[in-house]
Motif scaffolding. Sequence first.
Motif: not given
Length: 368
Positions: A5-12
């Motif tokens: 969750h820190r490294r990948v955007d929320k929408e993805t």
Amino acid sequence: MATLHRRVDKETMQKATVDFALTVPAIWSDAARKKTQDSAVREGMGKSLLPQIYSEPECAAIYALKDLDDVKSLCINDRILICDAGGGTVDIIIYKILQINPLSIVECTAGIGDYCGSTFIDREAEKFFIRRMGLHYAVFSSVQRQQVIKNFEAAKVAFRNEPEQEDFYVNLPTIGNIEEAGVQSGNFHMTRAEMRGLFNAVIDRVLDLINKQVRNVTSVNLVVLVGGFGDSEYLYQRVSMWASRAQIRVLQPREAATAIVRGAALKGLETIGLSKTHIVRRARRWYGVIVNETFVDGKYLLEDYFSNGDSGRMLARNQIRWFIRKVISGHDFRSAGLTHGAQDQLKSDEETFSESNSDHADTSTRTD
């Protein structure tokens, strides 16, 4: 998950489906594997699909055969020995390559393993501290002893058995000078020979496992060292020395410590369309259910005999109908059931029976 969750955007992340793969030592029982899976589910993994449980040596083999340029020269019928040396356990399995693409391999013989990972070097080190320091070490609290072993870790990781690296030091809490024990200013001095002795006590057990497996096959083309302990330079030196006598190549990937995780990721990605790896396993246990068989005089013991009250049929109780038989060299167990001690036999196999999922069920084969 927090890292994702820190490294990948929320929408993805909202659109993504996350599958979990857990790796376990090959020597673990089915009961231990199931407990691991159940624990993962309780912690929130696999809300839609159960976490997959993969054997660590299998993951290492997949990584080595699919992702390393150094093994591209291997051919069909070549054999690769995976030495998965971790902190606690060491697993040794030899695979025979049946097909390159898609990858298909078969266990040449049932894998073996033992509890002789790198943490056992820590145990040897503590014995050494006790021998050298005596009562000075005995007065340490459990917390202080844990700190000593933690400090020893730096020396253990740095050890390469190189001539220019003759001295090692381990910091001891609350200790000044103990000349007779080689302690100066709280630092415990160890020579290269003494460090080598700590490693050899454990590595000798690893080499014994490798020898036992190699004796069961006609030849081995490559040894691959993986796992945290598999990343050890001195382990590589000792295994290479052993392998040179039989002209066997030894490979220690740069990513040896993470080879299992990488292999698990590759295997997990097969579910979304990548070429599927086919692995044939040797059965490590017998799998079956207890049944009542039609009584045949001379085949079953009289003590197992009883008469069915409704049908009047003569039956033998506590027989086992096997779904999968463990192949044991020199023995042939092909009777319909065991007439004595059936309950004890099943308990000795930890009361585990056939699994319906072929990805987890062992399959018995009779290749070399």
